[in-house]
Design a protein around this motif. Structure first.
Motif, mmCIF file in Angstrom:
data_model
loop_
_atom_site.group_PDB
_atom_site.id
_atom_site.type_symbol
_atom_site.label_atom_id
_atom_site.label_comp_id
_atom_site.label_asym_id
_atom_site.label_seq_id
_atom_site.Cartn_x
_atom_site.Cartn_y
_atom_site.Cartn_z
ATOM 1 N N VAL A 1 8.984 32.913 -26.110
ATOM 2 C CA VAL A 1 9.213 33.356 -24.733
ATOM 3 C C VAL A 1 7.904 33.377 -23.957
ATOM 4 O O VAL A 1 7.824 32.897 -22.815
ATOM 5 C CB VAL A 1 9.885 34.746 -24.713
ATOM 6 N N LEU A 2 6.855 33.905 -24.556
ATOM 7 C CA LEU A 2 5.545 33.934 -23.882
ATOM 8 C C LEU A 2 5.034 32.532 -23.601
ATOM 9 O O LEU A 2 4.465 32.265 -22.532
ATOM 10 C CB LEU A 2 4.547 34.701 -24.750
ATOM 11 N N LYS B 1 7.893 26.624 -17.874
ATOM 12 C CA LYS B 1 9.077 26.653 -17.021
ATOM 13 C C LYS B 1 8.810 27.233 -15.641
ATOM 14 O O LYS B 1 9.367 26.762 -14.640
ATOM 15 C CB LYS B 1 10.176 27.465 -17.715
ATOM 16 N N LEU B 2 7.991 28.264 -15.548
ATOM 17 C CA LEU B 2 7.749 28.928 -14.270
ATOM 18 C C LEU B 2 6.424 28.538 -13.630
ATOM 19 O O LEU B 2 6.099 29.013 -12.538
ATOM 20 C CB LEU B 2 7.806 30.450 -14.454
ATOM 21 N N VAL C 1 7.993 37.277 -9.550
ATOM 22 C CA VAL C 1 8.873 37.536 -10.688
ATOM 23 C C VAL C 1 8.051 37.821 -11.939
ATOM 24 O O VAL C 1 8.310 38.768 -12.682
ATOM 25 C CB VAL C 1 9.819 36.338 -10.923
ATOM 26 N N VAL C 2 7.031 36.985 -12.175
ATOM 27 C CA VAL C 2 6.182 37.163 -13.358
ATOM 28 C C VAL C 2 5.415 38.476 -13.280
ATOM 29 O O VAL C 2 5.281 39.199 -14.281
ATOM 30 C CB VAL C 2 5.222 35.970 -13.511
ATOM 31 N N PHE D 1 13.213 34.589 -16.562
ATOM 32 C CA PHE D 1 13.890 33.289 -16.557
ATOM 33 C C PHE D 1 15.301 33.419 -15.986
ATOM 34 O O PHE D 1 15.772 32.539 -15.263
ATOM 35 C CB PHE D 1 13.931 32.714 -17.969
ATOM 36 N N LEU D 2 15.991 34.511 -16.308
ATOM 37 C CA LEU D 2 17.339 34.710 -15.767
ATOM 38 C C LEU D 2 17.299 34.892 -14.250
ATOM 39 O O LEU D 2 18.115 34.321 -13.525
ATOM 40 C CB LEU D 2 17.984 35.932 -16.421
ATOM 41 N N ALA D 3 16.345 35.665 -13.755
ATOM 42 C CA ALA D 3 16.245 35.913 -12.321
ATOM 43 C C ALA D 3 15.813 34.673 -11.555
ATOM 44 O O ALA D 3 16.114 34.532 -10.373
ATOM 45 C CB ALA D 3 15.263 37.057 -12.054
ATOM 46 N N SER D 4 15.099 33.751 -12.214
ATOM 47 C CA SER D 4 14.609 32.534 -11.561
ATOM 48 C C SER D 4 15.603 31.386 -11.644
ATOM 49 O O SER D 4 15.299 30.276 -11.218
ATOM 50 C CB SER D 4 13.275 32.106 -12.194
#
Length: 442
Positions: free
Chosen positions: A406-407, A413-414, A290-291, A355-358
């Motif tokens: 966000v960065l 979070k991920l 995702v990243v 973040f939305l996709a995860s």
């Protein structure tokens, strides 16, 4: 050539979907520019400011009161295609209900928001607040097309809606009826034919039903209420400047600000070509993938937006005079701030898709809230002191702050480092080479 044209129209691959959406965005921005020219030259700064105040609230409330239903529709339609009819029906019903609630909220706040405007403008705004449920339904239908990977339908609707608005404005101009009231009709109901078309597409594709309405509503609201902050705070963050300018400055200055924002908004065709594809393609991937996917999309977005912003930064005053007329020349003073803000906002919106996709929509909501908490005090401080440049500067600073947050949250979070934003030479060359190969592939 026939094969390439079929691949372009179907937009099955991610690259072709981005290319098609990018071309549609250019067309949409061009149409919006023509609409802005027609209204600006016909109404002048004062009339354009009144029009902005009238049409702002239905659109603002429609995006602000989604309760996360559109993004939840994308998420669950991808995760549970076996109940797509039930999810589509529940999404549409909830959109109507929340649209009615948004209209009621608008009826209460409009008289206070437009207190500096003529009474006729306030009455007109109260009348048009009734179209808020239709605006919210359109957002949900677009999300359903996005979830179905039907980017040809998605882009067709996005093109047809402003095109019919332009046709309506042109007819009003030729007949001598292009007033604030007529322009409001064109902007808020001119896209009705396109809305009928996308509604018929959704009916054929999903066959919406109200079976299991309670269970599917819980699914949508469970994800949607957590993601709602993204829509609400994102809408407030993108429109709070207009809301405060409406309340703090005269309609003439509002007209100038809208024109400057429209000029900078041309750059949005790049991130809005990327974000609709990034989330559906990233859902169900591992965090590292995702990243990687999001980082590649963000780097390409930043690179293309910087290139596209150069004419606005160096020739902004000339372009505004040429396009909108000399009466809008003062709008050039706030344009550089809004251009930088547009670039930062575009990159931020692409990065947020990770973040939305995860499955972490709440994280994006919190980050949006942090950006909003910085923008409102800055605007209340800078707008009364510096006028239009103060509004642009405050919006730019708050968006840069949100980008940094966000960065910083990728690692938190991920559990992955934040992707770099600068493209390497090989990646830059590959960006255009890959697009060309996709177009010409057999």
């Amino acid at each position: 050539m026939r094969r390439g044209l079929r691949r372009f129209v179907s937009a099955k691959s991610g690259t072709m979907a981005v290319i098609q959406t990018g071309i549609a965005n250019v067309a949409v921005q061009g149409i919006n520019l023509l609409c802005g020219i027609l209204t600006a030259r016909s109404l002048g700064p004062d009339g354009r400011g009144v029009l902005a105040g009238v049409i702002m609230w239905p659109q603002f409330l429609a995006y602000g009161m989604t309760m996360g239903i559109p993004v939840a529709s994308v998420y669950w339609l991808k995760r549970r295609p076996d109940i797509s009819s039930e999810l589509a029906g529940a999404g549409l019903l909830l959109s109507v209900l929340f649209g009615l609630l948004a209209a009621a909220v608008g009826a209460l706040v409009i008289p206070y928001s437009l207190h500096a405007y003529p009474p006729a403008a306030v009455h007109l705004a109260l009348l048009w607040i009734l179209v808020t449920p239709l605006e919210l339904l359109a957002v949900t239908w677009i999300a359903q097309a996005q979830a179905a990977d039907s980017f040809s339908s998605y882009n067709a609707f996005r093109f047809l809606s402003p095109f019919t608005v332009l046709v309506t404005l042109a007819i009003e101009k030729m007949s001598g009826h292009l007033t604030c009231s007529g322009a409001a009709f064109a902007y808020l109901l001119g896209g009705a034919p396109a809305m009928v078309w996308i509604a018929s597409w959704a009916w054929r594709y999903f066959r919406p039903t109200l079976r299991s309405i309670v269970a599917t509503s819980r699914l949508l609201l469970g994800y949607g209420t957590r993601a709602w902050g993204v829509d609400l705070l994102g809408t407030v963050a993108s429109q709070v400047d207009r809301v405060l300018v409406v309340g703090l400055l005269k309609p003439e200055l509002m007209g100038l600000y809208v024109i400057a924002q429209s000029a900078a908004g041309v750059l949005a065709f790049i991130p809005t070509a990327v974000t609709p594809i990034t989330m559906p393609r990233s859902t169900n991937l591992q965090a590292v993938d995702v990243v990687m996917l999001t980082g590649r999309a963000a780097r390409a977005t930043l690179c293309l937006m910087l290139i596209a912003s150069l004419p606005l930064l160096f020739l902004g005053r000339f372009l505004i005079n040429l396009v909108y007329g000399s009466s809008f020349a003062l709008a050039a003073g706030v344009l550089p701030f809004l251009v930088i803000e547009a670039v930062a906002s575009g990159v931020t919106s692409v990065l947020a898709q990770a973040f939305l996709a995860s499955g972490f929509p709440g994280t994006v909501s919190v980050l949006q809230g942090c950006g909003l908490l910085t923008s409102i005090p800055l605007m209340l401080w800078l707008i009364p002191r510096f006028g239009l440049p103060g509004a642009g500067c405050a919006l730019m600073l708050s968006t840069l702050c949100r980008l940094m947050l966000v960065l910083a949250n990728f690692r938190f979070k991920l559990n992955e480092p934040a992707p770099g934003l600068l493209m390497r030479r090989a990646e830059f060359v590959g960006l255009f080479a890959n697009a060309w190969q996709r177009v010409t592939a057999d």
